[in-house]
Motif scaffolding. Sequence first.
Motif, PDB file in Angstrom:
ATOM      1  N   LYS A   1       2.497  -5.601   0.809  1.00  0.00           N
ATOM      2  CA  LYS A   1       2.160  -6.084   2.198  1.00  0.00           C
ATOM      3  C   LYS A   1       2.866  -5.482   3.115  1.00  0.00           C
TER       4      LYS A   1
ATOM      5  N   TYR B   1       2.449  -8.594  -3.349  1.00  0.00           N
ATOM      6  CA  TYR B   1       3.305  -9.201  -2.229  1.00  0.00           C
ATOM      7  C   TYR B   1       4.237  -8.010  -1.639  1.00  0.00           C
ATOM      8  N   THR B   2       4.579  -7.238  -2.756  1.00  0.00           N
ATOM      9  CA  THR B   2       5.558  -5.819  -2.231  1.00  0.00           C
ATOM     10  C   THR B   2       4.631  -5.154  -1.367  1.00  0.00           C
TER      11      THR B   2
ATOM     12  N   LEU C   1       8.869   0.152  -7.689  1.00  0.00           N
ATOM     13  CA  LEU C   1       8.761  -0.756  -6.521  1.00  0.00           C
ATOM     14  C   LEU C   1       8.945  -0.053  -5.189  1.00  0.00           C
TER      15      LEU C   1
ATOM     16  N   ARG D   1      -0.152  -0.502  -3.504  1.00  0.00           N
ATOM     17  CA  ARG D   1      -0.476  -1.160  -5.139  1.00  0.00           C
ATOM     18  C   ARG D   1      -0.995   0.328  -6.093  1.00  0.00           C
TER      19      ARG D   1
ATOM     20  N   VAL E   1       3.102  -9.878  -8.206  1.00  0.00           N
ATOM     21  CA  VAL E   1       4.445  -9.238  -7.613  1.00  0.00           C
ATOM     22  C   VAL E   1       4.322  -7.902  -6.988  1.00  0.00           C
ATOM     23  N   LEU E   2       3.530  -7.034  -7.480  1.00  0.00           N
ATOM     24  CA  LEU E   2       3.216  -5.616  -6.506  1.00  0.00           C
ATOM     25  C   LEU E   2       2.485  -5.770  -5.283  1.00  0.00           C
TER      26      LEU E   2
ATOM     27  N   SER F   1      -2.098  -7.456   0.030  1.00  0.00           N
ATOM     28  CA  SER F   1      -1.593  -8.030  -1.037  1.00  0.00           C
ATOM     29  C   SER F   1      -2.794  -7.966  -2.338  1.00  0.00           C
TER      30      SER F   1
ATOM     31  N   THR G   1       5.541   1.621  -4.434  1.00  0.00           N
ATOM     32  CA  THR G   1       4.929   0.534  -3.694  1.00  0.00           C
ATOM     33  C   THR G   1       4.962   0.039  -2.385  1.00  0.00           C
ATOM     34  N   LEU G   2       6.324   0.177  -2.073  1.00  0.00           N
ATOM     35  CA  LEU G   2       6.698  -0.057  -0.664  1.00  0.00           C
ATOM     36  C   LEU G   2       6.208   1.032   0.142  1.00  0.00           C
TER      37      LEU G   2
END
Length: 504
Positions: free
Chosen positions: A216, A213-214, A61, A69, A210-211, A254, A64-65
């Motif tokens: 974004k 929207y993370t 996560l 992705r 999930v990934l 996204s 990813t941030l």
Amino acid sequence: MKQKGTLRLIRIFFAGFFFIGITLLLLDTSGVLYRYLSWIAKLQFLPAVLAVNLSIVLPLLALTLLFGRFYCSTLCPLGVWQDVVSHCADKQTPHRFRYSHNKKWLRLFFLCVALVGIFSSLNILLSLLAPYSIWGRIVTHVFQPLWGYLTQIISHIEQHFELYYTFPREVYLKSLVGLISSLFFLLIISLLAWKKGRVWCNEVCPVGTVLGYTAKFALFKPSIDYKKCIGCKKCERNCKASCINIKAHKVDYSRCVDCFNCISQCPVGAISYASTWKIKPQKQSDTASKPDMKRRALLTSLAVALPAQALAQKVDGGLTLLEKKKTPERKVVPVPAGSVSIDNMEKRCTACGLCVSKCPAQVLKPSTELHNLMQTTMTFDKGYCRPECTVCSQVCPTGAILKITPEEKSAIHIGHAVWIKESCLPFAEGESCGNCARHCPVGAIRMVKISDSGLSGKGAPDENLRIPLVNESRCIGCGACEHYCPTRPLSSIYVEGHLQHRID
């Protein structure tokens, strides 16, 4: 510094490494590669979530941030497979993609289905959507048998020249349901990738949602400099995620999987991968982009044919044909040592098939029951669960089978043996046997005379014949007795599973 092509090559290198690694891990029948490659399976996002492995989930996560992705384009084997298929389609129909609007309702629907599967223990819902599980079943039920047939052909050719480098392994159908469902998903996902690129990832896959929207909020993103852009649409037409709206000079982050095709295709360098504080404000467009309705029709067919092969029946002493064994009806189907209980297996198993493909004794198979469809269960027609083998616990990435040692496994009781008097050889044919007692690795079965068993005068032709007596408190449920029992088609002794495993 120019990024054109460099980022894409780096991404392709890592994607190829992880894709080949996870596929070889699933495909390997030698029982060797899992020692070196099982860590790749543990990097998969959903298995790590189910295993509550925060040392994997949190870094994924966090990355990813930072970078977007990257998981979908490098670590996910199903995503890389779609890229391979899409790349092959590019050779026939280049520049075929167009921008499409984000179908949020569809993505949220499948995400909710996956969440219901997690919190209601209906992992069948999750296993049908999880990308790693889908790829695991495809390799286990489709590619692994094909590889087995290929090694048999190579072995026959080598034997013709008196060479013996290849040792073929028996090829058998692990599950008809598994084969049909795997072929179905392989066909559907491949056709979608051929036609529309990453549509499965961005409209169905719950991990992608999930990934996505993370991502974004990622620090580094592909961005379009509208001052340099000449509107050639090469970036949009090569975006397999269909997330670039060149008229508005916007990217739907996204859905962007960081494949960097857009950067390598832009002829003027108008697209760069940069941190968010360096991204210039994008030009606002009052004209809504209209979908391009001109699309070339493409007819695609896929034929999967397994080489025909006559399966030779085993013979007893080279004379008598042995009837194939059938799996008995069990009240509780046993699950491997380390899975703790039936409930834990059903909650955490995503039906990826990794343990099934790695089992050296061919004991593990996918379930055909609706409530735990495709999840791992046990059968003993081809072998038994050896007390010293812990391969399945070493490779399981979700915690459905916990890691155990051979010493710990020997103390775990996954089930107990049940004897059926009517079909046992002393009662059915008046012949002595004792195979079950001879092969029991823990000495849970001993042979006693019929006259000493309390069954005297109840249909036994000779009271001096010996019959098995099972010590249930000592039996670990390995299935050796069931496997080596000579009665056909059903063994006269079989293993009944335990809902909760007992540890001595």
